[in-house]
Design an enzyme around this catalytic site. Structure first.
Site, short mmCIF file in Angstrom:
data_model
loop_
_atom_site.label_atom_id
_atom_site.label_comp_id
_atom_site.label_asym_id
_atom_site.label_seq_id
_atom_site.Cartn_x
_atom_site.Cartn_y
_atom_site.Cartn_z
N ARG A 49 -7.13 0.46 -9.44
CA ARG A 49 -6.05 0.27 -10.42
C ARG A 49 -6.17 -1.07 -11.11
NH1 ARG A 49 -1.04 3.31 -7.26
NH2 ARG A 49 -2.30 5.14 -6.81
N ARG A 81 -0.46 -5.70 -3.80
CA ARG A 81 -0.88 -5.12 -5.09
C ARG A 81 -2.32 -5.52 -5.34
NH1 ARG A 81 2.29 -3.12 -9.06
NH2 ARG A 81 4.16 -3.90 -8.03
N GLU A 130 7.86 0.13 -1.69
CA GLU A 130 7.24 1.46 -1.70
C GLU A 130 5.94 1.49 -0.89
OE1 GLU A 130 6.34 2.93 -5.64
OE2 GLU A 130 4.94 4.41 -4.85
N SER A 181 4.69 8.06 -1.68
CA SER A 181 5.35 8.68 -2.81
C SER A 181 4.93 10.14 -2.86
CB SER A 181 4.88 7.95 -4.06
OG SER A 181 5.38 8.59 -5.20
N ARG A 226 -0.62 -1.41 2.03
CA ARG A 226 0.83 -1.57 2.17
C ARG A 226 1.30 -1.20 3.57
NH1 ARG A 226 3.69 -0.45 -3.70
NH2 ARG A 226 2.39 -1.98 -4.78
#
Length: 441
Positions: A275, A290, A362, A365, A403
RNA sequence: GGUGAGGUGCCCGAGCGGCCUAAGGGAACGGUCUUGAAAACCGUCGAGGUUCAUAGCCUCCGUGGGUUCAAAUCCCACCCUCACCGCCA
């Protein structure tokens, strides 16, 4: 892509959905106009083309007769053929023009459809990012004050244990990269094993998919819309690095008609995820929350549209089962319409408690994409009446490695700097109960 | 990277540029026959679009261009598969 019939029979539903997402409804109005124009042009073209084909066929027959004809009738037939050819020439020109117009409008309609996101589920809470609804909270965040020490953050812990190295990653790859080393590497493998075992036990088929895909796969899953700026593109080869295994898993059955008896078709994939994190400068700059590259275990289902909602609950259930095994405090939220991905009609996030941030973040998901992706990717099945119809697709994260590692380190830390390993993970970590700082080893 | 072969409907497989725009076989489905099954026979049997229509019509023979009144069939480019050679994780 949404069922185009809805555009013609109930365009207000599209406009309403766009508005709920906080997107302009003008694109829908534009699309309606283009669609009507396109169909009109298509009719014209098809009519002309039909004439042309009939004429061509007549010429063909005539040529056949000329070959077999005697010297007496031949001149007459040849003259007839000449005049037919002349009018055919004119028709050909008209057909060409009509076809080009229809093609152009068709392409414009297609482009316009790309700006329309999936119809939101009426149950999804309406509003921007903050309008989410909390569905449940599980576990209780630890009170470190009462325990008499200040928790370290995941990077401090990870460095002490010798599990995470971001400094050297910065040297080699730049910011937002990391090395998992020693127990860090083993921890990811343990998480992978636990996740795969659970998923396999639940009947999902394990897959190690390609992480580099063609444009069609990326576009089909809906990542070349607003999300495009976050996707890595290899210009020399016109290939994309996937941001999630959802892309190769969804595309796996592109252009196929699935057997109804095979549904639901459930997979669990493990892949690296890339990403660009454009537009998130300055956000989560510390540690590995991140990053540009990480590994993820992702579930993916193809099912009948009527089953999609129930399947969505199932995926969420499996995600929760995994979080429970890790003994982490978390909450489940029903994501607001303004925060849904382009393909999702509804989305549930699991957010783990992060002690040093004092809030939930988060970690997983799960999205119900209804038939949005399958229409674009042409993934269909034969329904009960034997008709071909698009399937529904759903995806859900089982483990996003960094995460989850962050949450594990921070939540399970002890006053002396160790990290307790949840029981479920111990079999994959030599039955150890703790990760220990290098200095204490 | 080099050389050669090839990409046609669920599968196999035919297809002098027209005169059935996809033959034939297999599979599948329905039926006849049979106590039941097999065999045999008859029939159905790709997808997308347009349309009230599962009527008609249009599109699709790896992909994209081109030639032609007309292209699966000719031309150009590209992609992929297979085999062998070279290099390599």
């Amino acid at each position: 892509m949404i069922d185009p019939r809805i555009l013609r029979t109930a365009p207000e539903r599209l406009r309403e959905s766009q508005l709920r997402r906080g997107l302009p409804e003008g694109t829908v109005i534009e699309l309606e106009k283009l669609d009507a124009e396109h169909r009109e042009a298509l009719h014209k073209y098809e009519e002309l083309r039909s004439q042309q084909k009939r004429l061509s066929k007549d010429i063909g027959k005539l040529k056949g007769r000329i070959k077999k004809s005697g010297s007496k009738e031949r001149p007459v037939l040849e003259q007839e053929s000449e005049s037919l050819l002349a009018s055919a020439g004119e028709l050909a020109e008209a057909v060409k023009v009509a076809e080009q117009r229809a093609d152009r409008l068709g392409a414009e309609v297609e482009d316009a459809w790309l700006t329309i996101d999936n119809l939101v589920d009426p149950q999804a809470p309406v509003g921007d990012e903050d309008a989410f609804r909390v569905i449940t909270e599980v576990g209780t965040p630890r009170d470190f004050g009462a325990e008499g020490f200040t928790p370290l953050d995941h990077l401090q812990l990870g460095e002490a244990i010798g599990a995470i190295d971001v400094e050297r990653a910065a040297k080699v790859s730049g910011s937002r990269f990391y090395y998992l080393v020693g127990d860090g590497a083993l921890l990811e493998l343990a998480l992978l094993n636990l996740a795969m075992n659970l998923a396999h036990k639940n009947g999902l088929r394990p897959v190690l998919p390609p992480a580099l895909v063609k444009p069609a796969a990326m576009a089909g899953t809906g990542f070349l819309g607003q999300a495009a700026e976050n996707v890595y593109h290899l210009a020399d080869d016109d290939m994309y690095l996937v941001g999630t295994a959802e892309v190769p898993l969804a595309s796996m059955h592109a252009d196929e008609i699935l057997d109804r008896s095979a549904l639901p078709l459930r997979y669990v994939g493990y892949s690296p995820c890339f990403r660009r994190e454009a537009g998130s400068h300055g956000k989560d700059t510390r540690g590995i929350i991140r990053v540009h590259q990480f590994d993820k275990v992702e579930m993916f289902t193809f099912c009948e549209p009527e089953e999609a909602e129930r399947e969505h609950s199932k995926l969420l259930g499996w995600e929760r089962e995994f979080m429970d095994r890790l003994e982490l405090p978390y909450r489940v939220i029903d994501v607001a319409t303004g925060d849904l991905g382009a393909s999702a009609a509804r989305k549930f996030d699991i957010e783990a408690w992060i002690p040093t941030q004092g809030r939930y973040r988060e970690v997983t998901s799960t999205s119900n994409c209804t038939t949005f992706q399958s229409r674009r990717l042409a993934i269909r099945y034969r329904d009960e009446e034997g008709r071909v119809a698009p399937v529904a697709t759903l995806n859900g994260t089982l483990v996003a490695m960094p995460r989850v590692i962050v949450a594990l380190l921070e939540n399970h830390q002890t006053a002396d700097g160790r990290v307790a390993i949840p029981k479920a993970l111990r079999p994959f970590l030599s039955d150890r109960a703790y990760l220990t700082p290098l200095q204490q080893q």
